[in-house]
Design a protein around this motif. Structure first.
Motif, PDB file in Angstrom:
ATOM      1  N   LEU A  11      -0.211   6.392 -12.839  1.00 41.98           N
ATOM      2  CA  LEU A  11      -1.253   5.541 -13.424  1.00 41.98           C
ATOM      3  C   LEU A  11      -0.677   4.535 -14.424  1.00 41.98           C
ATOM      4  O   LEU A  11      -1.017   3.349 -14.385  1.00 41.98           O
ATOM      5  CB  LEU A  11      -2.332   6.408 -14.085  1.00 41.98           C
ATOM      6  N   SER A  12       0.207   4.971 -15.316  1.00 40.22           N
ATOM      7  CA  SER A  12       0.789   4.066 -16.321  1.00 40.22           C
ATOM      8  C   SER A  12       1.613   2.960 -15.666  1.00 40.22           C
ATOM      9  O   SER A  12       1.571   1.806 -16.097  1.00 40.22           O
ATOM     10  CB  SER A  12       1.662   4.844 -17.302  1.00 40.22           C
ATOM     11  N   GLN A  13       2.351   3.307 -14.628  1.00 36.76           N
ATOM     12  CA  GLN A  13       3.141   2.299 -13.906  1.00 36.76           C
ATOM     13  C   GLN A  13       2.222   1.291 -13.211  1.00 36.76           C
ATOM     14  O   GLN A  13       2.474   0.084 -13.255  1.00 36.76           O
ATOM     15  CB  GLN A  13       4.047   2.972 -12.880  1.00 36.76           C
ATOM     16  N   ALA A  14       1.159   1.781 -12.587  1.00 34.91           N
ATOM     17  CA  ALA A  14       0.223   0.893 -11.898  1.00 34.91           C
ATOM     18  C   ALA A  14      -0.455  -0.049 -12.884  1.00 34.91           C
ATOM     19  O   ALA A  14      -0.569  -1.258 -12.620  1.00 34.91           O
ATOM     20  CB  ALA A  14      -0.819   1.709 -11.141  1.00 34.91           C
ATOM     21  N   ILE A  15      -0.885   0.471 -14.025  1.00 35.58           N
ATOM     22  CA  ILE A  15      -1.525  -0.376 -15.028  1.00 35.58           C
ATOM     23  C   ILE A  15      -0.545  -1.433 -15.531  1.00 35.58           C
ATOM     24  O   ILE A  15      -0.906  -2.596 -15.706  1.00 35.58           O
ATOM     25  CB  ILE A  15      -2.075   0.477 -16.189  1.00 35.58           C
ATOM     26  N   THR A  16       0.710  -1.048 -15.737  1.00 38.76           N
ATOM     27  CA  THR A  16       1.725  -2.002 -16.178  1.00 38.76           C
ATOM     28  C   THR A  16       1.898  -3.121 -15.160  1.00 38.76           C
ATOM     29  O   THR A  16       1.929  -4.304 -15.518  1.00 38.76           O
ATOM     30  CB  THR A  16       3.069  -1.278 -16.420  1.00 38.76           C
ATOM     31  N   ILE A  17       1.980  -2.759 -13.893  1.00 40.65           N
ATOM     32  CA  ILE A  17       2.110  -3.760 -12.824  1.00 40.65           C
ATOM     33  C   ILE A  17       0.916  -4.714 -12.836  1.00 40.65           C
ATOM     34  O   ILE A  17       1.077  -5.932 -12.741  1.00 40.65           O
ATOM     35  CB  ILE A  17       2.226  -3.064 -11.441  1.00 40.65           C
TER      36      ILE A  17
ATOM     37  N   ASN B 142     -17.900   0.596  -9.220  1.00 41.71           N
ATOM     38  CA  ASN B 142     -16.704   0.445 -10.056  1.00 41.71           C
ATOM     39  C   ASN B 142     -15.817   1.677  -9.973  1.00 41.71           C
ATOM     40  O   ASN B 142     -14.597   1.573  -9.914  1.00 41.71           O
ATOM     41  CB  ASN B 142     -17.085   0.176 -11.511  1.00 41.71           C
ATOM     42  N   ILE B 143     -16.440   2.848  -9.966  1.00 44.60           N
ATOM     43  CA  ILE B 143     -15.677   4.089  -9.873  1.00 44.60           C
ATOM     44  C   ILE B 143     -14.947   4.152  -8.533  1.00 44.60           C
ATOM     45  O   ILE B 143     -13.764   4.487  -8.470  1.00 44.60           O
ATOM     46  CB  ILE B 143     -16.601   5.313 -10.065  1.00 44.60           C
ATOM     47  N   THR B 144     -15.647   3.821  -7.467  1.00 51.31           N
ATOM     48  CA  THR B 144     -15.052   3.837  -6.135  1.00 51.31           C
ATOM     49  C   THR B 144     -13.905   2.837  -6.040  1.00 51.31           C
ATOM     50  O   THR B 144     -12.839   3.143  -5.481  1.00 51.31           O
ATOM     51  CB  THR B 144     -16.124   3.528  -5.070  1.00 51.31           C
ATOM     52  N   LYS B 145     -14.096   1.646  -6.603  1.00 52.55           N
ATOM     53  CA  LYS B 145     -13.049   0.617  -6.589  1.00 52.55           C
ATOM     54  C   LYS B 145     -11.820   1.093  -7.360  1.00 52.55           C
ATOM     55  O   LYS B 145     -10.687   0.967  -6.892  1.00 52.55           O
ATOM     56  CB  LYS B 145     -13.585  -0.678  -7.197  1.00 52.55           C
ATOM     57  N   THR B 146     -12.044   1.676  -8.530  1.00 54.34           N
ATOM     58  CA  THR B 146     -10.941   2.181  -9.349  1.00 54.34           C
ATOM     59  C   THR B 146     -10.205   3.303  -8.628  1.00 54.34           C
ATOM     60  O   THR B 146      -8.972   3.341  -8.623  1.00 54.34           O
ATOM     61  CB  THR B 146     -11.466   2.679 -10.708  1.00 54.34           C
ATOM     62  N   GLN B 147     -10.945   4.182  -7.997  1.00 53.93           N
ATOM     63  CA  GLN B 147     -10.334   5.277  -7.253  1.00 53.93           C
ATOM     64  C   GLN B 147      -9.486   4.735  -6.103  1.00 53.93           C
ATOM     65  O   GLN B 147      -8.366   5.196  -5.873  1.00 53.93           O
ATOM     66  CB  GLN B 147     -11.407   6.214  -6.718  1.00 53.93           C
TER      67      GLN B 147
ATOM     68  N   LEU C   5      -0.739  -6.932  -5.559  1.00 55.83           N
ATOM     69  CA  LEU C   5      -1.777  -7.366  -4.603  1.00 55.83           C
ATOM     70  C   LEU C   5      -2.235  -6.198  -3.734  1.00 55.83           C
ATOM     71  O   LEU C   5      -3.430  -6.076  -3.450  1.00 55.83           O
ATOM     72  CB  LEU C   5      -1.250  -8.507  -3.732  1.00 55.83           C
ATOM     73  N   ASP C   6      -1.304  -5.356  -3.318  1.00 58.64           N
ATOM     74  CA  ASP C   6      -1.670  -4.187  -2.515  1.00 58.64           C
ATOM     75  C   ASP C   6      -2.570  -3.235  -3.300  1.00 58.64           C
ATOM     76  O   ASP C   6      -3.465  -2.616  -2.724  1.00 58.64           O
ATOM     77  CB  ASP C   6      -0.419  -3.428  -2.051  1.00 58.64           C
ATOM     78  N   ILE C   7      -2.323  -3.106  -4.594  1.00 54.15           N
ATOM     79  CA  ILE C   7      -3.135  -2.209  -5.416  1.00 54.15           C
ATOM     80  C   ILE C   7      -4.565  -2.705  -5.519  1.00 54.15           C
ATOM     81  O   ILE C   7      -5.515  -1.933  -5.381  1.00 54.15           O
ATOM     82  CB  ILE C   7      -2.526  -2.026  -6.822  1.00 54.15           C
ATOM     83  N   ILE C   8      -4.738  -3.997  -5.746  1.00 51.28           N
ATOM     84  CA  ILE C   8      -6.089  -4.515  -5.988  1.00 51.28           C
ATOM     85  C   ILE C   8      -6.865  -4.824  -4.710  1.00 51.28           C
ATOM     86  O   ILE C   8      -8.064  -5.020  -4.752  1.00 51.28           O
ATOM     87  CB  ILE C   8      -6.079  -5.746  -6.911  1.00 51.28           C
TER      88      ILE C   8
ATOM     89  N   ASN D  87      -4.198   3.328  -3.732  1.00 47.27           N
ATOM     90  CA  ASN D  87      -3.271   2.286  -3.272  1.00 47.27           C
ATOM     91  C   ASN D  87      -1.965   2.355  -4.062  1.00 47.27           C
ATOM     92  O   ASN D  87      -0.875   2.209  -3.502  1.00 47.27           O
ATOM     93  CB  ASN D  87      -3.892   0.896  -3.413  1.00 47.27           C
ATOM     94  N   ALA D  88      -2.067   2.570  -5.372  1.00 45.06           N
ATOM     95  CA  ALA D  88      -0.869   2.677  -6.218  1.00 45.06           C
ATOM     96  C   ALA D  88      -0.042   3.894  -5.834  1.00 45.06           C
ATOM     97  O   ALA D  88       1.191   3.830  -5.802  1.00 45.06           O
ATOM     98  CB  ALA D  88      -1.273   2.741  -7.691  1.00 45.06           C
ATOM     99  N   ARG D  89      -0.687   5.006  -5.528  1.00 47.49           N
ATOM    100  CA  ARG D  89       0.021   6.229  -5.140  1.00 47.49           C
ATOM    101  C   ARG D  89       0.813   6.028  -3.847  1.00 47.49           C
ATOM    102  O   ARG D  89       1.868   6.624  -3.662  1.00 47.49           O
ATOM    103  CB  ARG D  89      -0.959   7.402  -4.966  1.00 47.49           C
ATOM    104  N   ARG D  90       0.311   5.177  -2.954  1.00 49.90           N
ATOM    105  CA  ARG D  90       1.060   4.888  -1.717  1.00 49.90           C
ATOM    106  C   ARG D  90       2.409   4.262  -2.021  1.00 49.90           C
ATOM    107  O   ARG D  90       3.351   4.386  -1.254  1.00 49.90           O
ATOM    108  CB  ARG D  90       0.272   3.933  -0.811  1.00 49.90           C
ATOM    109  N   HIS D  91       2.481   3.553  -3.150  1.00 50.92           N
ATOM    110  CA  HIS D  91       3.732   2.922  -3.590  1.00 50.92           C
ATOM    111  C   HIS D  91       4.513   3.835  -4.533  1.00 50.92           C
ATOM    112  O   HIS D  91       5.465   3.399  -5.178  1.00 50.92           O
ATOM    113  CB  HIS D  91       3.446   1.581  -4.270  1.00 50.92           C
TER     114      HIS D  91
END
Length: 97
Positions: free
Chosen positions: A23-29, A5-10, A92-95, A15-19
């Protein structure tokens, strides 16, 4: 929490940073991908941020063309936040591992 789970979250955060998302923006998306449409205050309650902080996050995501605001047809005081097609693709790219 397991190491998987930690590895998946990391990986999702990377993936979010590439965009260029924080963190708050990624969670919102990701929340909007699950719910399709939410008000700013509802998103804020879910992730523990004030309406003012959420307005800033939504403004930034809107300027990136990842979300848009939609006024309610009956009660124009209610503004829903929804993902654009680009926003859906970013989610989709994030997950995706």
């Amino acid at each position: 929490m397991t190491i998987e789970n930690i590895t998946k979250t990391q990986q999702q955060f990377l993936n979010a940073r590439r965009h260029k998302l924080n963190l708050s923006q990624a969670i919102t998306i990701l929340l909007l991908q699950e719910e399709e449409s939410m008000t700013t205050s509802h998103i804020g309650r879910r992730i523990g941020l004030t309406n003012a902080a959420m307005t800033n996050i939504i403004d930034n995501l809107e300027s990136m063309r990842l979300v848009f605001r939609q006024r309610h047809k009956v009660d124009r005081r209610i503004i829903s936040i929804e993902l654009t097609n680009s926003g859906r693709q970013v989610a989709l790219d994030i997950i995706t591992p």
